[in-house]
Design a protein around this motif. Structure first.
Motif, PDB file in Angstrom:
ATOM      1  N   LEU A 176       0.836  -1.202   0.000  1.00 14.73           N
ATOM      2  CA  LEU A 176       0.000   0.000   0.000  1.00 14.73           C
ATOM      3  C   LEU A 176       0.871   1.253   0.000  1.00 14.73           C
ATOM      4  N   ALA A 177       2.000   1.202   0.701  1.00 16.33           N
ATOM      5  CA  ALA A 177       2.929   2.336   0.697  1.00 16.33           C
ATOM      6  C   ALA A 177       3.490   2.575  -0.701  1.00 16.33           C
ATOM      7  N   ILE A 178       3.785   1.491  -1.436  1.00 16.71           N
ATOM      8  CA  ILE A 178       4.287   1.625  -2.813  1.00 16.71           C
ATOM      9  C   ILE A 178       3.229   2.279  -3.695  1.00 16.71           C
ATOM     10  N   VAL A 179       1.982   1.824  -3.559  1.00 13.88           N
ATOM     11  CA  VAL A 179       0.898   2.415  -4.353  1.00 13.88           C
ATOM     12  C   VAL A 179       0.740   3.895  -4.012  1.00 13.88           C
ATOM     13  N   GLY A 180       0.808   4.236  -2.720  1.00  9.97           N
ATOM     14  CA  GLY A 180       0.699   5.633  -2.322  1.00  9.97           C
ATOM     15  C   GLY A 180       1.826   6.482  -2.870  1.00  9.97           C
ATOM     16  N   LEU A 181       3.055   5.976  -2.808  1.00  5.94           N
ATOM     17  CA  LEU A 181       4.212   6.694  -3.344  1.00  5.94           C
ATOM     18  C   LEU A 181       4.033   6.980  -4.835  1.00  5.94           C
ATOM     19  N   ALA A 182       3.618   5.967  -5.581  1.00  2.49           N
ATOM     20  CA  ALA A 182       3.428   6.136  -7.024  1.00  2.49           C
ATOM     21  C   ALA A 182       2.283   7.091  -7.328  1.00  2.49           C
ATOM     22  N   THR A 183       1.228   7.046  -6.517  1.00  3.87           N
ATOM     23  CA  THR A 183       0.101   7.953  -6.727  1.00  3.87           C
ATOM     24  C   THR A 183       0.517   9.398  -6.499  1.00  3.87           C
ATOM     25  N   GLY A 184       1.341   9.630  -5.477  1.00  5.80           N
ATOM     26  CA  GLY A 184       1.852  10.979  -5.242  1.00  5.80           C
ATOM     27  C   GLY A 184       2.661  11.493  -6.419  1.00  5.80           C
ATOM     28  N   LEU A 185       3.434  10.615  -7.065  1.00  6.75           N
ATOM     29  CA  LEU A 185       4.199  11.013  -8.247  1.00  6.75           C
ATOM     30  C   LEU A 185       3.282  11.322  -9.422  1.00  6.75           C
ATOM     31  N   PHE A 186       2.203  10.564  -9.553  1.00  4.57           N
ATOM     32  CA  PHE A 186       1.339  10.698 -10.731  1.00  4.57           C
ATOM     33  C   PHE A 186       0.465  11.944 -10.676  1.00  4.57           C
ATOM     34  N   ILE A 187      -0.120  12.225  -9.515  1.00  5.50           N
ATOM     35  CA  ILE A 187      -1.153  13.269  -9.444  1.00  5.50           C
ATOM     36  C   ILE A 187      -0.619  14.630  -9.891  1.00  5.50           C
ATOM     37  N   GLY A 188       0.491  15.069  -9.275  1.00  6.42           N
ATOM     38  CA  GLY A 188       1.011  16.390  -9.606  1.00  6.42           C
ATOM     39  C   GLY A 188       1.515  16.490 -11.031  1.00  6.42           C
ATOM     40  N   THR A 189       2.193  15.438 -11.524  1.00  2.00           N
ATOM     41  CA  THR A 189       2.763  15.502 -12.871  1.00  2.00           C
ATOM     42  C   THR A 189       1.702  15.367 -13.949  1.00  2.00           C
ATOM     43  N   ASN A 190       0.625  14.624 -13.680  1.00  2.00           N
ATOM     44  CA  ASN A 190      -0.465  14.545 -14.652  1.00  2.00           C
ATOM     45  C   ASN A 190      -1.076  15.918 -14.883  1.00  2.00           C
ATOM     46  N   ALA A 191      -1.287  16.665 -13.785  1.00  2.00           N
ATOM     47  CA  ALA A 191      -1.811  18.028 -13.916  1.00  2.00           C
ATOM     48  C   ALA A 191      -0.819  18.926 -14.643  1.00  2.00           C
TER      49      ALA A 191
END
Length: 498
Positions: free
Chosen positions: A365-380
């Motif tokens: 779950l920590a890995i998924v959270g880390l990757a989600t944090g990377l994705f959200i800001g850069t997608n925007a």
């Protein structure tokens, strides 16, 4: 200086970041604290289960439905004035909510707060994108993205303390002083970026069709778990939303200024798809993991909440590393990496559940959270870099609307799939966290299969997130002189646009 701190930015840009992060934290605190206060509110007003659900759903449905309209209005009127107006509306609705005489009035005030919230959430990333140069945009977006999970960590505890020691009214009233501080800071610090309104068509018929369609779709999907697929309300709402798709195409064909122009879709359409499926493949994990810890592992709700902490902590860490990563890779490369790593993380969650290794579930779950944090800001960031200046607001609003809709749909399907995979009665036992010992094996297998469904959604998002040669060809090669002048006002270097 830390890698997450924006460098090379003007004082106006830093002020913008402070205001927007403060407001986004209020939004996250508002949502997460109300979840904890819901049982108290239901008892206080003698509300039915349906009315209690709508204390949450009313905000989500209205917020999602209004995002696109206010995105277009921000392009026409300017982000600053609309943002401050949304802050006033949200503050006023929060103040009045504490005086609500009955649950119907409270639900109505939540709808009004959602309209103000749509303005605030829909324009936050746009304000930051306009204020920061490319060299420090990654770090700024990272801090902005980190403000949501950070506040969400505090929200449940804060909401519980408020309800227990002060009173349910302060779940709404605590928003007001923070919003007033943000309003005063915004009035003084947010830069004035234009000389007035711009000529941007609103396409009210198209926006109205989209709003009605979004309301019907989210209402139908969110009613699935309680009513089932064959209930008239569910069937009618979903079919009605699908019927409005050709209606929207017909309206847009004759619109002088369509909601989202075809030329804009050619530039950013794949990024919309990537955000939709990536979010849909991640969002249900929080709910599913909470159910898993309580129904299969057998821990109390408070302990389950503690076991979920690796995911938001991972999101915060991922968001805070964006500034450092942005100096080594492009936002699109970071976005793709976050999508791929997150999809692999979901696969590892499924494997950990199958192996019944609780510590591995928490680690993945920590890995998924880390990757989600990377994705959200850069997608925007990538979306706003590709979008034409006159469509920044509507593009960011479309991104959020699609992500919200994808999250709702995937969660409803995941919960329906979870119960459908189990024998009669056992699915209800999972939702009530009362699984008998002889049913744990079947429930564990069902959770594994649902995670594989989320894995498939994430894989689609990862595929569309990959940068391709044609993407570079679609990027705008230059901006008009008026745009350069406007960007100088907010501190954007000319090199960023060349």
């Amino acid at each position: 200086m830390s890698g997450s701190e924006p460098t090379g930015a003007t004082a106006a840009a830093r002020s913008t970041l402070v205001v927007v992060c403060l407001v986004s934290a209020v939004m996250a605190l508002n949502a997460s604290s109300l979840n904890v206060a819901l049982p108290t509110l239901t008892r206080e007003f003698g509300a039915s289960s349906v009315e209690g659900s709508w204390l949450l759903l009313s905000y989500m449905v209205a917020n999602t439905a209004c995002l696109l309209l206010f995105g277009r209005l921000s392009d026409a009127w300017g982000q600053r004035s609309l943002y401050l107006g949304g802050l006033v509306l949200f503050s006023l609705a929060s103040l009045l909510a504490g005086f609500a005489p009955n649950v119907e009035v409270l639900i109505g005030l939540r709808v009004i707060a959602a309209i103000g919230g749509a303005v605030l959430i829909g324009n936050g990333a746009t304000l930051i994108h306009q204020a920061f140069p490319r060299s420090s945009l990654g770090g700024a977006m990272g801090l902005y993205a980190a403000s949501f999970p950070t506040a969400s960590l505090v929200g449940p505890t804060l909401g519980g303390l408020i309800v227990d020691h002060i009173g349910w009214q302060w779940v709404f009233w605590f928003n007001v002083p923070v919003c007033l501080v943000a309003l005063a800071a915004g009035q003084m610090l947010l830069p004035r970026t234009g000389s007035g309104r711009r000529t941007v068509g609103l396409d009210l018929p198209g926006n109205l069709v989209i709003m009605v369609g979004v309301v019907m779709l989210t209402l139908g999907i969110t009613s699935l778990t309680d009513l089932g697929w064959l209930h008239p309300l569910v069937v009618g709402c979903i079919l009605g939303a699908l019927f409005l798709v050709p209606v929207l195409l017909l309206v847009e064909r004759h619109a002088a200024a369509p909601v989202v122009d075809v030329a804009v879709l050619r530039r950013v359409g794949k990024l919309f798809v990537a955000g939709f499926f990536t979010g849909a493949g991640r969002f249900p994990l929080v709910v599913l993991a909470s159910l898993y810890f309580q129904s299969v592992v057998g821990v109390a709700p408070g302990t389950a909440g503690m076991m979920l902490l690796p995911m938001p902590v991972g999101m915060i860490l991922g968001s805070l590393t964006l500034g450092w990563l942005s100096r080594r890779w492009t936002p699109h490369q970071i976005m793709s990496g976050g999508s791929v790593v997150g999809t692999c993380g979901v696969a590892l969650v499924a494997l950990a559940i199958h192996l019944e290794m609780i510590w591995l579930v928490m680690a993945t779950l920590a890995i998924v959270g880390l990757a989600t944090g990377l994705f959200i800001g850069t997608n925007a960031t990538v979306l706003l870099e590709r979008a034409p200046e006159e469509a920044l607001g509507v593009v960011n609003a479309t991104r959020l609307m699609l992500q919200n809709t994808g999250n709702v749909i995937s969660l409803a399907i995941a919960l329906t799939l979870l119960t459908a995979l189990l024998p009669p009665g056992l699915g209800d036992a999972v939702l009530a966290a009362r699984v008998p010992a002889d049913g744990v094996g079947e429930v564990n297998a069902a959770f594994t299969l649902v995670c594989l469904f989320l894995l498939a959604l994430g894989a689609v998002g990862a595929w569309y997130s990959f940068p391709r040669r044609v993407d570079a060809d679609d990027e705008p090669r230059g901006r008009p002189q008026a745009s350069l002048a406007r960007c100088r006002e907010v501190g954007l270097p000319k090199e960023m646009l060349e």
